[in-house]
Design a protein around this motif. Structure first.
Motif, PDB file in Angstrom:
ATOM      1  N   UNK A 107       0.846  -1.189   0.000  1.00 30.72           N
ATOM      2  CA  UNK A 107       0.000   0.000   0.000  1.00 30.72           C
ATOM      3  C   UNK A 107       0.887   1.246   0.000  1.00 30.72           C
ATOM      4  N   UNK A 108       0.629   2.135  -0.942  1.00 32.73           N
ATOM      5  CA  UNK A 108       1.482   3.313  -1.113  1.00 32.73           C
ATOM      6  C   UNK A 108       0.771   4.549  -0.583  1.00 32.73           C
ATOM      7  N   UNK A 109       1.431   5.236   0.344  1.00 34.26           N
ATOM      8  CA  UNK A 109       0.829   6.436   0.925  1.00 34.26           C
ATOM      9  C   UNK A 109       1.679   7.653   0.587  1.00 34.26           C
ATOM     10  N   UNK A 110       1.051   8.822   0.763  1.00 35.53           N
ATOM     11  CA  UNK A 110       1.730  10.072   0.463  1.00 35.53           C
ATOM     12  C   UNK A 110       1.310  11.091   1.517  1.00 35.53           C
ATOM     13  N   UNK A 111       2.257  11.932   1.900  1.00 32.77           N
ATOM     14  CA  UNK A 111       1.945  13.041   2.814  1.00 32.77           C
ATOM     15  C   UNK A 111       2.955  14.150   2.545  1.00 32.77           C
ATOM     16  N   UNK A 112       2.812  15.269   3.258  1.00 37.25           N
ATOM     17  CA  UNK A 112       3.800  16.342   3.048  1.00 37.25           C
ATOM     18  C   UNK A 112       5.194  15.902   3.493  1.00 37.25           C
ATOM     19  N   UNK A 113       5.258  14.849   4.289  1.00 41.20           N
ATOM     20  CA  UNK A 113       6.566  14.345   4.722  1.00 41.20           C
ATOM     21  C   UNK A 113       7.191  13.383   3.726  1.00 41.20           C
ATOM     22  N   UNK A 114       6.456  12.987   2.702  1.00 37.78           N
ATOM     23  CA  UNK A 114       7.012  12.076   1.701  1.00 37.78           C
ATOM     24  C   UNK A 114       6.099  10.891   1.445  1.00 37.78           C
ATOM     25  N   UNK A 115       6.664   9.843   0.864  1.00 32.77           N
ATOM     26  CA  UNK A 115       5.863   8.676   0.499  1.00 32.77           C
ATOM     27  C   UNK A 115       6.317   7.468   1.312  1.00 32.77           C
ATOM     28  N   UNK A 116       5.375   6.544   1.521  1.00 36.78           N
ATOM     29  CA  UNK A 116       5.721   5.284   2.197  1.00 36.78           C
ATOM     30  C   UNK A 116       5.121   4.127   1.427  1.00 36.78           C
ATOM     31  N   UNK A 117       5.781   2.977   1.482  1.00 37.76           N
ATOM     32  CA  UNK A 117       5.243   1.746   0.890  1.00 37.76           C
ATOM     33  C   UNK A 117       5.082   0.754   2.034  1.00 37.76           C
ATOM     34  N   UNK A 118       3.840   0.380   2.328  1.00 39.49           N
ATOM     35  CA  UNK A 118       3.572  -0.464   3.493  1.00 39.49           C
ATOM     36  C   UNK A 118       3.067  -1.832   3.027  1.00 39.49           C
ATOM     37  N   UNK A 119       3.809  -2.902   3.341  1.00 43.14           N
ATOM     38  CA  UNK A 119       3.318  -4.238   2.957  1.00 43.14           C
ATOM     39  C   UNK A 119       1.983  -4.509   3.650  1.00 43.14           C
ATOM     40  N   UNK A 120       1.081  -5.159   2.950  1.00 42.50           N
ATOM     41  CA  UNK A 120      -0.264  -5.340   3.503  1.00 42.50           C
ATOM     42  C   UNK A 120      -0.245  -6.128   4.812  1.00 42.50           C
ATOM     43  N   UNK A 121       0.769  -6.967   4.990  1.00 40.88           N
ATOM     44  CA  UNK A 121       0.899  -7.714   6.251  1.00 40.88           C
ATOM     45  C   UNK A 121       0.986  -6.773   7.452  1.00 40.88           C
ATOM     46  N   UNK A 122       1.519  -5.567   7.225  1.00 40.79           N
ATOM     47  CA  UNK A 122       1.680  -4.614   8.334  1.00 40.79           C
ATOM     48  C   UNK A 122       0.610  -3.533   8.331  1.00 40.79           C
ATOM     49  N   UNK A 123      -0.324  -3.627   7.416  1.00 38.57           N
ATOM     50  CA  UNK A 123      -1.304  -2.551   7.228  1.00 38.57           C
ATOM     51  C   UNK A 123      -2.403  -2.573   8.286  1.00 38.57           C
ATOM     52  N   UNK A 124      -2.965  -3.761   8.537  1.00 37.32           N
ATOM     53  CA  UNK A 124      -4.107  -3.851   9.444  1.00 37.32           C
ATOM     54  C   UNK A 124      -3.631  -3.956  10.895  1.00 37.32           C
ATOM     55  N   UNK A 125      -4.096  -3.046  11.738  1.00 36.28           N
ATOM     56  CA  UNK A 125      -3.654  -2.998  13.135  1.00 36.28           C
ATOM     57  C   UNK A 125      -4.744  -3.557  14.053  1.00 36.28           C
TER      58      UNK A 125
END
Lengths: 152, 292
Positions: B137-155
């Motif tokens: 899962x690829x996210x974006x913010x004013x601090x930059x971009x992150x790529x989060x594997x779906x295994x770590x996505x759901x908390x």
């Protein structure tokens, strides 16, 4: 308040809306379009169905402000020039009792046969799964669509 | 019914404008795409944002495309977009299958897959297919971009790894180089529009490798490496299937709620696992990936 404009049943309309007004409320209470109904008010029953840019959507889950620049069409649009063949088929088979679900059913069925002129019974059931009827009117609805769309 | 409180609304034209707005309002903002979950949550008072940031004018997020060996699905792609996509049909048959089981046509015309994993309600349909395909899962913010594997996505139920100032731009799914086939099973009270009581995704890969994920049987959807290891080492036989089904008891944690009891969920998840596994294996044997 924000001024928005959108096409409603082919006509460009302008109005001021608050962000918290749903499309369903604006259509019914401010624009006099009464075919979309409020049933469950959370997207399950399909009574509030309208077409947004040619696709059926739940107007209770859309904010009026979102449709700025888009096209809305309701049941009123379908019967502008008389009843559609689908409506005639429904009328002949007397498919509805109270009629509360009818606008949503007709729009969903219209979307189906526009994209798929000869649907199977399964495809009809699938397309209408999100339109609930409390007068147990499903069977005649499905039969009417099958008969209307059967291949010669 | 109108939402019983006031909030602001913005519809940025670019990704930069969107993340700037989100950076300014943080947790007091909600991103609006399809809105089929969000509008309900706001009506119920579960979410009370000060501002909605409608991202639907950001056209680059409407796209489904191949980038090298990855399939990218933008955050504005709806479930019916997935159903109409030849790429999804050919490359991700399990997601194609699951997308067709989400709510009803009128909801699928509006609801997005990314919205589904951001709402992260336990009964969501997209999680198991994305888990077995190891999506990112690829996210974006004013601090930059992150790529989060779906295994770590759901908390937790309705909780994900996303930060208050981040939004999801797209999901990328690596397409296996060798042959593969998936299958999705969803249990509902009736066929047609309903939420899942339990769901299972199985992906069969070349060299006798298996990926297995469960949804709606715990606070978060879950991939089970334990069951995968068993299948990977022992292969598919009547005995290993029974062993894997027994193992499910230690993997999932269903609860009793309005849709089903935990005992029923537990029992049926085993049955559905076997069906999904057999169906994926059957599809794997076909010369071409089968889609429904």
């Amino acid at each position: 308040m924000k001024k928005i404009s959108f096409k409603l049943n082919g006509e460009t309309r302008f109005l001021h809306v608050e962000p918290n007004e749903t499309l369903l409320d604006v259509l019914r209470d401010r624009m006099g379009v009464k075919s979309p109904k409020c049933g469950c008010d959370n997207g399950d029953c399909g009574a509030c169905t309208v077409m947004l840019d040619g696709k059926t959507v739940r107007s209770c889950l859309i904010f009026a402000i979102e449709v700025d620049g888009h096209e809305i069409s309701t049941l009123e649009n379908i019967s502008k020039n008389g009843l559609s063949p689908l409506q005639k088929a429904f009328l002949e088979k007397n498919v509805f009792q109270c009629g509360y679900c009818a606008p949503g059913m007709i729009l969903s069925a219209t979307e189906l046969i526009t994209n798929n002129p000869h649907p199977s019974e399964h495809e009809i059931k699938e397309a209408l799964a999100g339109n609930l009827c409390r007068c147990t009117g499903y069977t005649p609805v499905i039969e009417a669509i099958l008969e209307l769309t059967k291949k010669d | 019914m109108a939402i019983p409180y006031e909030f602001a609304y913005e519809r940025p034209e670019t990704a930069e404008q969107a993340i700037k707005l989100l950076g300014k309002y943080g947790k007091n903002a909600r991103i609006l795409a399809g809105g089929t979950d969000l509008a309900n949550q706001m009506k119920q008072g579960f979410r009370v944002p000060e501002i909605l940031i409608d991202i639907k004018n950001i056209k680059e997020w409407e796209v489904i495309k191949m980038v090298n060996n990855e399939l990218h699905i933008g955050s504005l792609v709806t479930f019916n977009d997935l159903r109409k996509s030849q790429l999804i049909r050919e490359k991700l048959n399990i997601l194609f299958e699951a997308a067709g089981l989400v709510a009803s046509t009128g909801v699928r015309n509006r609801a997005t897959m990314v919205g589904n994993i951001c709402s992260a309600v336990a009964c969501m349909d997209s999680a198991a297919p994305l888990l077995v395909h190891e999506a990112v899962i690829h996210t974006m913010s004013i601090d930059g971009e992150r790529a989060i594997p779906i295994q770590q996505w759901f908390i937790d139920n309705r909780k994900t790894a996303i930060q208050d100032n981040e939004l999801v731009t797209h999901v990328s799914i690596p397409i296996p180089e060798k042959k593969y086939a998936g299958a999705y099973q969803k249990m509902m009270r009736y066929s047609g529009e309903d939420l899942s009581q339990s769901n299972v995704g199985v992906l069969v890969l070349s060299d006798n490798k298996y990926h297995v994920a469960f949804g709606s049987v715990g606070p978060i959807p879950k991939r089970s490496l334990k069951i995968e290891n068993l299948l990977n080492t022992k292969g598919i036989s009547k005995e290993t299937i029974e062993e894997a089904k027994a193992m499910i008891e230690t993997v999932i944690a269903p609860i009793t709620d309005v849709r089903a009891t935990k005992e029923y969920r537990m029992h049926m998840t085993k049955v559905m696992f076997e069906r999904a596994l057999k169906s994926a294996v059957e599809r794997f044997k076909q010369p071409k990936l089968i889609t429904q």
